[in-house]
Design an enzyme around this catalytic site. Structure first.
Site, PDB file in Angstrom:
ATOM      1  N   HIS A   1      -4.796  -8.058  -5.663  1.00 35.59           N
ATOM      2  CA  HIS A   1      -3.788  -8.767  -4.877  1.00 35.59           C
ATOM      3  C   HIS A   1      -3.938  -8.413  -3.394  1.00 35.59           C
ATOM      4  CE1 HIS A   1      -2.051  -8.140  -8.985  1.00 35.59           C
ATOM      5  NE2 HIS A   1      -1.815  -9.435  -8.838  1.00 35.59           N
TER       6      HIS A   1
ATOM      7  N   ASP B   1      -7.639  -3.737  -4.350  1.00 34.89           N
ATOM      8  CA  ASP B   1      -6.722  -4.250  -5.369  1.00 34.89           C
ATOM      9  C   ASP B   1      -6.877  -5.780  -5.428  1.00 34.89           C
ATOM     10  OD1 ASP B   1      -3.841  -3.283  -6.749  1.00 34.89           O
ATOM     11  OD2 ASP B   1      -3.907  -5.402  -6.182  1.00 34.89           O
TER      12      ASP B   1
ATOM     13  N   ASP C   1      -7.156  -3.593 -10.706  1.00 28.21           N
ATOM     14  CA  ASP C   1      -6.764  -4.832 -11.377  1.00 28.21           C
ATOM     15  C   ASP C   1      -7.700  -6.005 -11.085  1.00 28.21           C
ATOM     16  OD1 ASP C   1      -5.843  -4.881  -8.799  1.00 28.21           O
ATOM     17  OD2 ASP C   1      -3.740  -5.227  -9.303  1.00 28.21           O
TER      18      ASP C   1
ATOM     19  N   HIS D   1       2.172  -3.736  -1.405  1.00 31.18           N
ATOM     20  CA  HIS D   1       3.015  -4.907  -1.114  1.00 31.18           C
ATOM     21  C   HIS D   1       4.291  -4.547  -0.345  1.00 31.18           C
ATOM     22  CE1 HIS D   1       0.532  -7.478  -3.541  1.00 31.18           C
ATOM     23  NE2 HIS D   1       0.823  -6.874  -4.671  1.00 31.18           N
TER      24      HIS D   1
HETATM   25 ZN    ZN Z   1      -2.584  -5.552  -7.648  1.00 30.40          ZN
END
Ligand code: ZN
Length: 393
Positions: free
Chosen positions: A180, A178, A266, A142
């Site tokens: 996200h 991931d 995740d 991120h």
């Molecule tokens: Zn993540």
């Protein structure tokens, strides 16, 4: 795969990074009773513990990274960003960006996380080993060039990709599974035709307005971003279908010299941050696929780096599944598997298939309409040949 061909990077200080008191991903404040924030790393240390106890780490050469230099960090990040991380960490606590809380050790941990990924990438390019796994914290995907975000201080794999280019790699594929979206990796390379970023993530999760199918790159990088936003509830079947129908053909069309994998765990069925259903078998299978692709496309050069993973009890087994596949071992016995594998959502569902089919038909790299142009000249990577086959016919 012989031991000398596999590298395992980790560092004790990475486990000392701690975003401070909070609950889940929210720091202590009105309405938030102190518990702990995610990504506090007794959990990750436990993951390494299981890998050691199982004997899998014996298959790797254990390496201790050195901290990334300013020169390395500046390949992606602006000086102000580095100064903010250093200052917040030196103060002992605080937010270095947007939901990027730190403690005294965080700046050093973040430099070690980047250093591990850079040294792993340059190590495989040098031919010192074929595959590497970086069990690092804080995560990176991120983090944007000018700000830390969502637990990520520096963008570990983005810096590694730039360092690989500096070392002569012509084309780098970054796959990010991931749960996200890796907005920081995407933003770094959005106009770069020589870095293909593929993200498989939960649609609309975080950042909410990031990672859509229509985000495919811009300028010279048009076609070099490939987002697969799977609906919440996707499981083993959906992820393997993405690997088979999206990742493998896109990687072959692109022709990388090096593969980097943002190997967050995740997307598991026990993770509190996502709503997916993956199991240790899913991560073992995806990792095996990527190792095979590396053998086919990059002379075996591939680096995996840990990103997210927030299930205290399941994360160790997911890391073990990933590491076992890197070592060429079968999927581990998973005592948690019975709670997930029978769920009906584990099979590819029609609404998930529609996302994959849309990309097959419309993404420039898969539909063959406007693939990114190959860079001129041969790869400068030393050692084994790198096919670098360029664009699809
Ligand atoms: Zn993540």
């Amino acid at each position: 795969m012989s031991t000398s061909r596999l590298a395992w990077y980790s560092h004790e200080i990475c486990f000392w990074h701690d975003p401070g008191p909070g609950s889940g991903y929210v720091p202590v404040g009105p309405g938030v009773e102190p518990l702990r924030q995610f990504a506090v790393d007794p959990d990750l240390r436990r993951a390494e513990g299981l890998a050691k106890a199982s004997g899998v780490t014996d298959r790797f050469t254990a390496l201790t990274p050195t901290p990334a230099s300013d020169e390395d960090l500046l390949l992606v990040h602006v000086p102000d960003h580095i100064e903010r991380v250093e200052a917040a960490s030196a103060a002992g606590a605080g937010d270095a960006g947007v939901y990027a809380y730190v403690n005294y050790h965080s700046a050093q941990a973040a430099r070690l996380a980047v250093g591990a990924c850079v040294q792993a990438a340059t190590g495989v390019l040098d031919g010192r080993f074929d595959r590497a796994y970086c069990l690092v914290r804080p995560p990176g995907h991120h983090a944007e060039p000018d700000r830390a975000m969502a637990l990520c201080l520096y963008n570990n794999l983005a810096v590694a990709a730039r360092a690989a280019q500096r070392q002569g790699a012509r084309r780098v594929l970054i796959l990010d599974w991931d749960v996200h979206h890796g907005n920081g990796i995407q933003r770094t390379f959005y106009e770069d035709p020589d870095v293909l970023y593929i993200s498989v993530h939960q649609e609309g999760l975080f950042p909410a307005a990031s990672g859509r199918v229509l985000e495919t790159g811009a300028g010279a990088g048009a076609g070099s971003t490939l987002n697969v936003p799977l609906p919440a509830g996707s499981g083993h079947g959906a992820y393997l279908a993405v690997m088979d129908r999206i990742v493998e053909p896109a990687a072959r069309a692109f022709g990388p010299d090096l593969i980097l994998v943002a190997a967050g765990v995740d997307a598991s069925g026990h993770d509190p941050m996502g709503r997916m259903l993956c199991t240790s078998r899913t991560f073992h299978s995806m990792t095996s696929t990527m190792c095979r692709l590396a053998d086919e496309l990059t002379g075996g050069r591939i680096v995996f780096a840990h990103e997210g993973g927030y299930s205290a009890w399941y994360q160790p087994m997911l890391v073990l599944g990933t590491a076992s596949a890197i070592a060429g071992l079968p999927a581990p016995q998973d005592p948690f598997l019975h709670s997930l594998e029978h769920l009906p959502g584990q099979r590819l569902q029609r609404h998930q298939d529609r996302v994959i089919a849309h990309l097959e038909d419309h993404h420039p790299l898969l539909a063959g309409s406007a693939p990114p142009a190959p860079a001129a000249g041969p790869s400068a990577v030393a050692g084994r040949s790198a096919p670098g086959t360029g664009v699809p016919t």
